[in-house]
Design a protein around this motif. Structure first.
Motif, PDB file in Angstrom:
ATOM      1  N   ARG A 196     -28.793 144.284 -11.726  1.00 40.36           N
ATOM      2  CA  ARG A 196     -29.147 144.706 -10.512  1.00 40.36           C
ATOM      3  C   ARG A 196     -30.461 145.578 -10.585  1.00 40.36           C
ATOM      4  O   ARG A 196     -31.215 145.559  -9.859  1.00 40.36           O
ATOM      5  N   LEU A 197     -30.419 146.121 -11.805  1.00 37.20           N
ATOM      6  CA  LEU A 197     -31.772 147.048 -12.151  1.00 37.20           C
ATOM      7  C   LEU A 197     -32.962 145.908 -12.229  1.00 37.20           C
ATOM      8  O   LEU A 197     -34.117 146.230 -11.631  1.00 37.20           O
ATOM      9  N   LYS A 198     -32.654 144.630 -12.633  1.00 37.12           N
ATOM     10  CA  LYS A 198     -33.772 143.749 -12.521  1.00 37.12           C
ATOM     11  C   LYS A 198     -34.244 143.221 -11.204  1.00 37.12           C
ATOM     12  O   LYS A 198     -35.282 142.958 -10.736  1.00 37.12           O
ATOM     13  N   GLU A 199     -33.129 143.112 -10.227  1.00 37.62           N
ATOM     14  CA  GLU A 199     -33.176 142.801  -8.906  1.00 37.62           C
ATOM     15  C   GLU A 199     -34.045 143.629  -8.173  1.00 37.62           C
ATOM     16  O   GLU A 199     -34.801 143.319  -6.996  1.00 37.62           O
ATOM     17  N   VAL A 200     -34.043 145.203  -8.414  1.00 41.09           N
ATOM     18  CA  VAL A 200     -34.581 145.945  -7.543  1.00 41.09           C
ATOM     19  C   VAL A 200     -36.069 146.247  -8.318  1.00 41.09           C
ATOM     20  O   VAL A 200     -36.799 147.314  -8.034  1.00 41.09           O
ATOM     21  N   LYS A 201     -36.233 145.464  -9.257  1.00 44.33           N
ATOM     22  CA  LYS A 201     -37.732 145.221  -9.838  1.00 44.33           C
ATOM     23  C   LYS A 201     -38.057 146.593 -10.953  1.00 44.33           C
ATOM     24  O   LYS A 201     -39.181 147.133 -10.952  1.00 44.33           O
ATOM     25  N   ALA A 242     -32.138 141.164 -20.449  1.00 43.39           N
ATOM     26  CA  ALA A 242     -32.039 140.927 -18.945  1.00 43.39           C
ATOM     27  C   ALA A 242     -33.491 141.013 -18.595  1.00 43.39           C
ATOM     28  O   ALA A 242     -33.803 140.787 -17.502  1.00 43.39           O
ATOM     29  N   GLY A 243     -34.484 141.218 -19.577  1.00 40.97           N
ATOM     30  CA  GLY A 243     -35.988 141.298 -19.090  1.00 40.97           C
ATOM     31  C   GLY A 243     -36.412 142.731 -18.741  1.00 40.97           C
ATOM     32  O   GLY A 243     -37.300 142.809 -18.108  1.00 40.97           O
ATOM     33  N   PHE A 295     -22.693 148.814  -8.413  1.00 39.45           N
ATOM     34  CA  PHE A 295     -23.761 147.666  -9.130  1.00 39.45           C
ATOM     35  C   PHE A 295     -23.063 146.330  -9.024  1.00 39.45           C
ATOM     36  O   PHE A 295     -23.473 145.220  -9.425  1.00 39.45           O
ATOM     37  N   ILE A 296     -21.806 146.168  -8.728  1.00 43.45           N
ATOM     38  CA  ILE A 296     -20.610 145.014  -9.180  1.00 43.45           C
ATOM     39  C   ILE A 296     -20.162 144.458  -8.128  1.00 43.45           C
ATOM     40  O   ILE A 296     -20.219 144.893  -6.680  1.00 43.45           O
ATOM     41  N   PHE A 311     -30.909 150.215  -4.048  1.00 43.63           N
ATOM     42  CA  PHE A 311     -29.922 149.894  -5.333  1.00 43.63           C
ATOM     43  C   PHE A 311     -28.865 149.001  -4.383  1.00 43.63           C
ATOM     44  O   PHE A 311     -28.070 148.643  -5.046  1.00 43.63           O
ATOM     45  N   PHE A 312     -28.604 149.110  -3.140  1.00 44.08           N
ATOM     46  CA  PHE A 312     -27.667 148.310  -2.356  1.00 44.08           C
ATOM     47  C   PHE A 312     -28.245 147.201  -1.633  1.00 44.08           C
ATOM     48  O   PHE A 312     -27.314 146.408  -1.165  1.00 44.08           O
TER      49      PHE A 312
END
Lengths: 165, 165
Positions: free
Chosen positions: A40-45, A69-70, A164-165, B163-164
């Motif tokens: 999730r942290l990766k998705e929000v850059k 996860a980068g 986040f899940i 985050f959502f």
């Protein structure tokens, strides 16, 4: 402001007499939840300039999941993130590092109650025990760089992993 | 503990001379982000016993999006959630309602800086302006039911909508 993320290690094997606290590993569920948080942290850059981790195994494994996860190119152990470690040692490190500027983003992986205590000291100068930080939970702080951050920081994030899940 | 969620309205049309503040609607982007927040709350199985909303259009629209996502069966306007409203009036309402017990979950939809001010008063008794609450952002508090919650509550959630999404 420097963005500081305080991240609690994931769910680890329970304390017991047959294993030293320092080497208690994450459980499979702990790894899975931590991977979802990382994703999730990766998705929000979000990208960390550096992750500093407690040397204890459960924290180091958590930090490694974030790195894999980068989320960072740089992961280092930082002894004062061990249980009961000194916030002032971290502040001194930060003030003397090249991460002490307004565009930096730093993650610390460690333990409770230290993480919420550190956050509370940054926010209002002392500890009151009012921040609830679950395993693999995250605190996000804005630390001012032009003045002492103790009692002068802002809170922009506090979340358990379940969101986040 | 009663779980109290303080939810800021989504992105609304900017203030201008041709529209009264009370009837500024959400923008399309504001609706979209609010819907994603509502969806995520639904996914993590949050259900509000009641949502109280500021009567201003942008707040009421936000609350309606939450209701339409299935997050509550009960939505009411609550005048003290208007800008500058009184926290004590809400506390009085709560103490005299059948939501004043340890299993209740309540959402309030309103405005900044009131929401962060109310949260800070619940947490440490006064306002310091250190909680960053974005539009469609959420604050989650645990309010004790056996003592006065002012200065005695816990923070378990603070998140911007990003985050959502």
């Amino acid at each position: 402001m420097t963005q500081l993320y305080l991240i609690r290690h994931g769910i680890a094997v329970e304390r017991n007499n047959s294993i030293q606290d320092e080497v208690r590993p994450l459980t499979e569920l702990g790894k899975e939840k931590t991977q979802k948080v990382a994703q999730r942290l990766k998705e929000v850059k979000i990208k960390f300039d550096i992750i500093l981790t407690s040397p204890l195994l459960r924290a180091h494994q958590t930090a490694t999941i974030l790195q894999n996860a980068g989320l960072t190119d740089r992961l280092e152990e930082f002894i004062p993130l061990s249980p009961g470690g000194s916030l002032q040692l971290w502040v001194d490190w930060w003030l003397n590092s090249h991460y002490h500027h307004d565009q930096s983003t730093i993650a610390l992986v460690g333990h409770q109650p230290d993480l919420s205590n550190w956050a509370e000291i940054f926010l209002w100068g002392d500890t009151q025990g009012i921040l609830v930080v679950k395993k693999a939970g995250i605190i996000g702080l804005n630390l001012p760089t032009s003045i002492n951050p103790i009692g002068e920081s802002e809170l922009f994030l506090l979340t358990p992993p379940k969101f986040f899940i």
